[in-house]
Design a protein around this motif. Structure first.
Motif, PDB file in Angstrom:
ATOM      1  N   ASN A  39      22.720  37.474  34.520  1.00 21.58           N
ATOM      2  CA  ASN A  39      23.607  38.056  33.507  1.00 21.58           C
ATOM      3  C   ASN A  39      24.708  37.055  33.170  1.00 21.58           C
ATOM      4  O   ASN A  39      25.347  36.490  34.073  1.00 21.58           O
ATOM      5  CB  ASN A  39      24.218  39.356  34.028  1.00 21.58           C
ATOM      6  N   PRO A  40      24.983  36.828  31.877  1.00 21.52           N
ATOM      7  CA  PRO A  40      25.950  35.787  31.523  1.00 21.52           C
ATOM      8  C   PRO A  40      27.412  36.157  31.768  1.00 21.52           C
ATOM      9  O   PRO A  40      28.200  35.317  32.197  1.00 21.52           O
ATOM     10  CB  PRO A  40      25.670  35.531  30.038  1.00 21.52           C
ATOM     11  N   THR A  41      27.805  37.428  31.480  1.00 22.69           N
ATOM     12  CA  THR A  41      29.203  37.821  31.616  1.00 22.69           C
ATOM     13  C   THR A  41      29.298  39.277  32.067  1.00 22.69           C
ATOM     14  O   THR A  41      28.880  40.162  31.307  1.00 22.69           O
ATOM     15  CB  THR A  41      29.952  37.652  30.277  1.00 22.69           C
ATOM     16  N   PRO A  42      29.813  39.563  33.268  1.00 21.72           N
ATOM     17  CA  PRO A  42      30.148  38.582  34.288  1.00 21.72           C
ATOM     18  C   PRO A  42      28.876  37.953  34.849  1.00 21.72           C
ATOM     19  O   PRO A  42      27.847  38.628  34.948  1.00 21.72           O
ATOM     20  CB  PRO A  42      30.887  39.412  35.335  1.00 21.72           C
ATOM     21  N   ARG A  43      28.984  36.696  35.217  1.00 24.22           N
ATOM     22  CA  ARG A  43      27.802  35.978  35.681  1.00 24.22           C
ATOM     23  C   ARG A  43      27.389  36.490  37.060  1.00 24.22           C
ATOM     24  O   ARG A  43      28.197  36.557  37.990  1.00 24.22           O
ATOM     25  CB  ARG A  43      28.061  34.482  35.742  1.00 24.22           C
ATOM     26  N   GLY A  44      26.125  36.873  37.163  1.00 18.65           N
ATOM     27  CA  GLY A  44      25.587  37.371  38.417  1.00 18.65           C
ATOM     28  C   GLY A  44      24.094  37.563  38.300  1.00 18.65           C
ATOM     29  O   GLY A  44      23.509  37.425  37.215  1.00 18.65           O
ATOM     30  N   THR A  45      23.455  37.887  39.419  1.00 17.91           N
ATOM     31  CA  THR A  45      22.005  38.022  39.477  1.00 17.91           C
ATOM     32  C   THR A  45      21.604  39.489  39.448  1.00 17.91           C
ATOM     33  O   THR A  45      22.067  40.288  40.266  1.00 17.91           O
ATOM     34  CB  THR A  45      21.447  37.367  40.751  1.00 17.91           C
ATOM     35  N   LEU A  54      33.547  37.719  38.517  1.00 18.18           N
ATOM     36  CA  LEU A  54      34.432  38.274  37.492  1.00 18.18           C
ATOM     37  C   LEU A  54      35.305  37.220  36.842  1.00 18.18           C
ATOM     38  O   LEU A  54      35.910  37.481  35.797  1.00 18.18           O
ATOM     39  CB  LEU A  54      35.303  39.377  38.106  1.00 18.18           C
ATOM     40  N   SER A  55      35.375  36.034  37.431  1.00 16.08           N
ATOM     41  CA  SER A  55      36.192  34.980  36.816  1.00 16.08           C
ATOM     42  C   SER A  55      35.586  34.483  35.503  1.00 16.08           C
ATOM     43  O   SER A  55      36.249  33.774  34.744  1.00 16.08           O
ATOM     44  CB  SER A  55      36.351  33.796  37.781  1.00 16.08           C
ATOM     45  N   THR A  56      34.338  34.867  35.222  1.00 18.32           N
ATOM     46  CA  THR A  56      33.740  34.509  33.938  1.00 18.32           C
ATOM     47  C   THR A  56      34.243  35.402  32.810  1.00 18.32           C
ATOM     48  O   THR A  56      33.893  35.207  31.650  1.00 18.32           O
ATOM     49  CB  THR A  56      32.202  34.595  34.018  1.00 18.32           C
ATOM     50  N   ILE A  57      35.074  36.398  33.149  1.00 22.40           N
ATOM     51  CA  ILE A  57      35.762  37.229  32.157  1.00 22.40           C
ATOM     52  C   ILE A  57      37.223  36.812  32.161  1.00 22.40           C
ATOM     53  O   ILE A  57      37.865  36.778  33.215  1.00 22.40           O
ATOM     54  CB  ILE A  57      35.643  38.727  32.494  1.00 22.40           C
ATOM     55  N   ASN A  58      37.761  36.478  31.015  1.00 24.53           N
ATOM     56  CA  ASN A  58      39.138  35.988  30.918  1.00 24.53           C
ATOM     57  C   ASN A  58      40.125  36.984  31.533  1.00 24.53           C
ATOM     58  O   ASN A  58      40.113  38.185  31.223  1.00 24.53           O
ATOM     59  CB  ASN A  58      39.526  35.728  29.465  1.00 24.53           C
ATOM     60  N   GLY A  59      40.982  36.463  32.431  1.00 25.04           N
ATOM     61  CA  GLY A  59      42.033  37.284  33.006  1.00 25.04           C
ATOM     62  C   GLY A  59      41.631  38.082  34.217  1.00 25.04           C
ATOM     63  O   GLY A  59      42.439  38.859  34.744  1.00 25.04           O
ATOM     64  N   ILE A  60      40.400  37.950  34.701  1.00 27.94           N
ATOM     65  CA  ILE A  60      39.932  38.725  35.850  1.00 27.94           C
ATOM     66  C   ILE A  60      39.397  37.744  36.888  1.00 27.94           C
ATOM     67  O   ILE A  60      38.827  36.703  36.559  1.00 27.94           O
ATOM     68  CB  ILE A  60      38.840  39.724  35.429  1.00 27.94           C
ATOM     69  N   ALA A  61      39.515  38.117  38.159  1.00 28.50           N
ATOM     70  CA  ALA A  61      38.966  37.296  39.233  1.00 28.50           C
ATOM     71  C   ALA A  61      38.321  38.214  40.275  1.00 28.50           C
ATOM     72  O   ALA A  61      38.545  39.419  40.285  1.00 28.50           O
ATOM     73  CB  ALA A  61      40.053  36.440  39.871  1.00 28.50           C
ATOM     74  N   GLY A  62      37.502  37.627  41.138  1.00 27.28           N
ATOM     75  CA  GLY A  62      36.852  38.392  42.197  1.00 27.28           C
ATOM     76  C   GLY A  62      35.344  38.465  41.990  1.00 27.28           C
ATOM     77  O   GLY A  62      34.805  37.949  41.001  1.00 27.28           O
ATOM     78  N   ARG A  63      34.691  39.085  42.954  1.00 28.99           N
ATOM     79  CA  ARG A  63      33.239  39.249  42.900  1.00 28.99           C
ATOM     80  C   ARG A  63      32.889  40.697  43.200  1.00 28.99           C
ATOM     81  O   ARG A  63      33.613  41.391  43.925  1.00 28.99           O
ATOM     82  CB  ARG A  63      32.539  38.307  43.880  1.00 28.99           C
ATOM     83  N   VAL A  64      31.751  41.138  42.683  1.00 26.11           N
ATOM     84  CA  VAL A  64      31.378  42.529  42.874  1.00 26.11           C
ATOM     85  C   VAL A  64      29.863  42.650  42.927  1.00 26.11           C
ATOM     86  O   VAL A  64      29.140  41.844  42.306  1.00 26.11           O
ATOM     87  CB  VAL A  64      31.942  43.407  41.717  1.00 26.11           C
ATOM     88  N   ASP A  65      29.367  43.623  43.674  1.00 24.27           N
ATOM     89  CA  ASP A  65      27.954  43.991  43.710  1.00 24.27           C
ATOM     90  C   ASP A  65      27.813  45.399  43.152  1.00 24.27           C
ATOM     91  O   ASP A  65      28.719  46.229  43.291  1.00 24.27           O
ATOM     92  CB  ASP A  65      27.389  43.945  45.130  1.00 24.27           C
ATOM     93  N   ALA A  66      26.678  45.679  42.533  1.00 29.96           N
ATOM     94  CA  ALA A  66      26.464  47.018  41.960  1.00 29.96           C
ATOM     95  C   ALA A  66      24.997  47.378  42.018  1.00 29.96           C
ATOM     96  O   ALA A  66      24.121  46.515  42.096  1.00 29.96           O
ATOM     97  CB  ALA A  66      26.958  47.064  40.513  1.00 29.96           C
ATOM     98  N   LYS A  67      24.738  48.701  41.993  1.00 30.24           N
ATOM     99  CA  LYS A  67      23.380  49.218  41.927  1.00 30.24           C
ATOM    100  C   LYS A  67      23.305  50.275  40.838  1.00 30.24           C
ATOM    101  O   LYS A  67      24.284  50.948  40.547  1.00 30.24           O
ATOM    102  CB  LYS A  67      22.958  49.845  43.272  1.00 30.24           C
TER     103      LYS A  67
END
Length: 222
Positions: free
Chosen positions: A172-178, A209-222
């Motif tokens: 996924n391009p934004t936020p970047r993740g698998t 989440l740093s690939t979104i302007n103004g946000i930082a961190g990482r997240v997992d989801a289902k």
């Protein structure tokens, strides 16, 4: 039959119409060898490289489909059984056109032979692609395209009027993740081949989440 019709019918059942770019410098000729799944009479492996399909009358748009390398295993009884065991298309690039470009898809002829009934009953048992890319072309050429890298995709039981089970890994391009997804896709929409129904279970891992302007961190989801 033109080269576009010959190549298109072998790649995607129910795929939208397009023209094969005869000028592609990487376009390779077919080769054959013996192969096939256990229990099937040995057949042939047909391969090609640098296949390009363009929308008719839209040279301003990028190719609708490009395939770096294409291979299809065809047993001697495939045409009788109306089954193709395996199709592999590595380096598959699909550029979904903007709204005006999609109109050209609706108006163009169907390479699947659906109207004539030539290909609509053929089933591809397994379709495999590696290093694929799905791009959504913006209507404004000044805007950036939305691009999804697809390292791995497998689809079973491909047919014109079928729901087709699939497994995929998508970046996924934004936020970047698998994204790892398992679900069903289809059936093909006769009036708009880009509007495929899709249902799936997925996990979204290590989204940056740093690939979104103004946000930082990482997240997992289902």
């Amino acid at each position: 039959m033109s080269s576009a019709e010959t190549a298109g019918a072998g790649i995607g059942i129910g795929a939208p119409a397009a023209d094969l770019d005869e000028t592609s410098p990487a376009r390779g000729g077919p080769r054959s060898g013996f192969g096939g799944p256990p229990g099937e009479v040995p057949g042939h492996a047909v391969a090609a490289a640098g296949l390009t399909f363009r929308l008719p009358d839209r040279p301003d748009l990028p190719p609708f489909i490009q395939i770096d390398r294409f291979e299809m295993n065809v047993g001697l009884l495939s045409m009788v059984r109306k089954h193709v065991s395996t199709v592999r298309a590595d380096g598959l690039h699909i550029a979904v056109p903007p709204a005006k470009g999609r109109q050209a898809l609706k108006q163009s002829r169907d390479l699947s032979g659906a109207e004539s009934g030539v290909m609509k009953d053929v089933i591809i048992d397994r379709f495999i692609t590696r290093d694929a890319e799905l791009k959504f072309v913006p209507g404004n050429p000044k805007d950036d395209a939305l691009v999804f890298a697809i390292p791995q995709l497998e689809v079973d039981s491909i047919g014109f009027d079928l729901e087709m089970p699939f497994t995929a890994t998508v970046i996924n391009p934004t936020p970047r993740g698998t994204v790892n997804a398992t679900g069903r896709i289809g059936p093909w929409q006769r009036d708009d081949a880009t509007a495929l129904p899709l249902s799936a279970d997925f996990t979204f891992e290590d989204a940056d989440l740093s690939t979104i302007n103004g946000i930082a961190g990482r997240v997992d989801a289902k």
